[in-house]
Scaffold this motif. Structure first.
Motif, PDB file in Angstrom:
ATOM      1  N   GLU A 103      17.655  18.054  45.420  1.00  0.00           N
ATOM      2  CA  GLU A 103      16.468  18.206  44.571  1.00  0.00           C
ATOM      3  C   GLU A 103      16.017  16.884  43.977  1.00  0.00           C
ATOM      4  O   GLU A 103      14.834  16.533  44.018  1.00  0.00           O
ATOM      5  N   ASP A 104      16.961  16.129  43.423  1.00  0.00           N
ATOM      6  CA  ASP A 104      16.597  14.852  42.807  1.00  0.00           C
ATOM      7  C   ASP A 104      16.185  13.818  43.847  1.00  0.00           C
ATOM      8  O   ASP A 104      15.327  12.966  43.589  1.00  0.00           O
ATOM      9  N   THR A 105      16.798  13.861  45.026  1.00  0.00           N
ATOM     10  CA  THR A 105      16.401  12.932  46.088  1.00  0.00           C
ATOM     11  C   THR A 105      14.970  13.206  46.522  1.00  0.00           C
ATOM     12  O   THR A 105      14.164  12.279  46.699  1.00  0.00           O
ATOM     13  N   ARG A 106      14.630  14.464  46.670  1.00  0.00           N
ATOM     14  CA  ARG A 106      13.254  14.799  47.029  1.00  0.00           C
ATOM     15  C   ARG A 106      12.285  14.383  45.923  1.00  0.00           C
ATOM     16  O   ARG A 106      11.170  13.916  46.205  1.00  0.00           O
ATOM     17  N   ALA A 107      12.701  14.547  44.674  1.00  0.00           N
ATOM     18  CA  ALA A 107      11.846  14.124  43.555  1.00  0.00           C
ATOM     19  C   ALA A 107      11.618  12.618  43.599  1.00  0.00           C
ATOM     20  O   ALA A 107      10.502  12.142  43.321  1.00  0.00           O
ATOM     21  N   TYR A 108      12.666  11.864  43.956  1.00  0.00           N
ATOM     22  CA  TYR A 108      12.490  10.420  44.061  1.00  0.00           C
ATOM     23  C   TYR A 108      11.488  10.074  45.158  1.00  0.00           C
ATOM     24  O   TYR A 108      10.593   9.238  44.960  1.00  0.00           O
ATOM     25  N   TYR A 109      11.618  10.693  46.324  1.00  0.00           N
ATOM     26  CA  TYR A 109      10.692  10.380  47.420  1.00  0.00           C
ATOM     27  C   TYR A 109       9.263  10.827  47.116  1.00  0.00           C
ATOM     28  O   TYR A 109       8.299  10.197  47.559  1.00  0.00           O
ATOM     29  N   ARG A 110       9.113  11.888  46.323  1.00  0.00           N
ATOM     30  CA  ARG A 110       7.762  12.251  45.871  1.00  0.00           C
ATOM     31  C   ARG A 110       7.191  11.157  44.981  1.00  0.00           C
ATOM     32  O   ARG A 110       5.986  10.879  45.010  1.00  0.00           O
ATOM     33  N   ALA A 111       8.048  10.528  44.195  1.00  0.00           N
ATOM     34  CA  ALA A 111       7.593   9.430  43.334  1.00  0.00           C
ATOM     35  C   ALA A 111       7.134   8.240  44.156  1.00  0.00           C
ATOM     36  O   ALA A 111       6.159   7.560  43.802  1.00  0.00           O
ATOM     37  N   GLU A 112       7.819   7.947  45.282  1.00  0.00           N
ATOM     38  CA  GLU A 112       7.360   6.858  46.146  1.00  0.00           C
ATOM     39  C   GLU A 112       5.945   7.127  46.653  1.00  0.00           C
ATOM     40  O   GLU A 112       5.100   6.221  46.689  1.00  0.00           O
ATOM     41  N   ARG A 113       5.689   8.364  47.034  1.00  0.00           N
ATOM     42  CA  ARG A 113       4.346   8.722  47.519  1.00  0.00           C
ATOM     43  C   ARG A 113       3.345   8.679  46.360  1.00  0.00           C
ATOM     44  O   ARG A 113       2.220   8.174  46.515  1.00  0.00           O
ATOM     45  N   ALA A 114       3.743   9.191  45.204  1.00  0.00           N
ATOM     46  CA  ALA A 114       2.858   9.196  44.031  1.00  0.00           C
ATOM     47  C   ALA A 114       2.503   7.781  43.602  1.00  0.00           C
ATOM     48  O   ALA A 114       1.404   7.534  43.083  1.00  0.00           O
TER      49      ALA A 114
END
Length: 443
Positions: A103-114
């Motif tokens: 979950e947190d890894t996916r949240a981090y990668y969403r931040a890269e896109r954001a």
């Protein structure tokens, strides 16, 4: 101030021949702090991180002061390659999953896109003309076996970014305007774009001022203290008192400002050549006509892009010192690599060459969060060479933490970085690391 590099790294010599200042009519001069200044928030550093934090805070009604040792955009934010792309962590997905979970890894990668979307929105909202180009980013395999690296990255992009990348074999490169004897295939990720970092940084500074923020140049902070519940920042000609503090100095930080910084970041040097404008005949002779921003699969990577004015920007890692002799040696290495990768341009002049400092974390993940042991103090740093997008977004995330309103900071970005084992002598690891990476790049 306790900085890690030779004095030349913090002076004007490394950017004496930078291309970016030649692209703007004028770089505004912001005067220094004089006397006593009060503020709600003091931001140290007028690069992408500091200016983004200041812009969000000023836009929310805070009284913000930005303190810059030189002028906005003087540091890495005004001398990088202008790649606004996915990245920030040097740690790969498997490492992030092991440390933080799915979950947190996916949240981090969403931040890269954001982060990329955030920069694009800023350019649009504030009317910043930054010479943008490139439809995503292209990774080039410099060895046949590195095609497996491209395939793995394609799988990761599908899993964590929900996008399909385009994989090209060697025989298709010339047809895409990516002809070079150096490369054996390519993978294009359709996320990100290139820009002129100086125009972006100066546009941010202008937006901060329009929002009511105050920017002071020639105001290096030489001491940070606490007085009556406020931060007291000393500069050569004055002092700033602020309720809250943001430190945004990244590779140009000092180990004692504040002391928590000691050993938690490792500055490393990046270097850039820029050619004169290439003619249509020269572009055709090489077969490189694509405006894609590109990098290769080396550990000590090269990054390059043909800009809208037909100049080629060519960057590389690997320098370990900032001295006149080392600067000249690195320039010669860069030129030799440029001629090998683009042999039809051996005659093309490269009048611009400069260098700057980025920062690595011991855990290979950026940090954007509180400074432990200090009340009402925050820092963001260590973008591993991807500071255009992630550095910008990290500043926005700090503002959100301060305001209690805005995008959430993913847990991986709030995990405080460990100190490097060698402390103030941590630069000593670079010769060994670069030698090791160099051997891997030849394998």
């Amino acid at each position: 101030m306790r900085r890690l590099y030779e004095p030349m790294a913090y002076g004007r010599a490394p950017i004496a021949e930078s291309f970016w200042p030649t692209t703007v009519a004028q770089i505004p001069e912001h005067g220094p702090v004089a006397g006593e200044v009060e503020a709600d928030v003091a931001v140290i550093g007028a690069g992408f991180t500091g200016l983004n934090a200041a812009l969000a805070l000023a836009g929310a009604g805070c009284d913000v002061v930005v303190l810059e040792a030189e002028q906005p955009g003087w540091g890495a934010s005004g001398r990088n390659g202008g790649f606004c792309c996915l990245g920030g962590a040097k740690a790969g997905p498997s490492e992030l999953l092991t440390r933080f979970g799915e979950e947190d890894t996916r949240a981090y990668y969403r931040a890269e896109r954001a982060a990329i979307d955030h920069v694009a929105a800023l350019l649009n909202t504030h009317g910043i003309e930054a010479d943008t180009h490139s439809d995503g980013e292209t990774l080039l395999a410099f060895r046949p076996k590195d095609m497996r690296v491209l395939e793995q990255l394609s799988d990761e992009m599908r899993r964590f970014q929900q996008v399909e990348c385009e994989l090209l074999p060697r025989e298709a490169l010339a047809g895409r305007g990516l002809a070079s004897p150096e490369f054996h295939g390519a993978l294009t990720t359709p996320i990100g774009f290139a820009l002129n970092p100086m125009k972006y940084a100066l546009g941010l500074a202008c937006a901060v001022q329009k929002a009511g923020g105050r920017i002071f140049g020639q105001s290096p902070v030489t001491r940070i203290a606490s007085q009556a519940g406020r931060h007291l920042l000393t500069t050569p000609a004055g002092q700033v008192r602020a309720k809250r503090l943001v430190v945004a100095t990244n590779g140009y930080s000092s180990d004692d400002l504040p002391g928590w910084m000691a050993g938690r970041y490792l500055p490393v040097q990046s270097n850039v050549l820029v050619t004169r404008p290439l003619t249509e005949e020269e572009l055709s002779a090489q077969g490189w006509t694509s405006l894609q921003m590109c990098y290769d699969t080396r550990h000590l990577l090269h990054y390059f892009r043909l800009m809208p004015d037909k100049r080629m920007l060519f960057g590389l890692r690997g320098a370990m010192k900032t001295t006149p002799r080392a600067h000249a040696q690195t320039r010669a290495i860069a030129r030799a690599d440029f001629e090998r990768i683009f042999p039809e341009w051996r005659h093309v002049e490269t009048p611009h060459f400069w260098s700057g400092l980025l920062a690595l974390a011991r855990d290979l993940v950026p940090y954007a969060g509180p400074i432990e042991g200090m009340d009402n103090a925050w820092v963001a740093m260590c973008y591993h060479g991807n500071g255009v997008a992630m550095g910008s977004y990290a500043g926005r995330l700090l503002a959100a933490q301060i305001l209690g309103d805005g995008p959430d900071t993913p847990n991986p970005l709030r995990s405080a970085p460990r100190r490097f084992e060698l402390g103030r002598w941590r630069r000593a690891v670079l010769p060994f690391a670069y030698s090791y990476y160099g051997l891997q790049d030849r394998g």
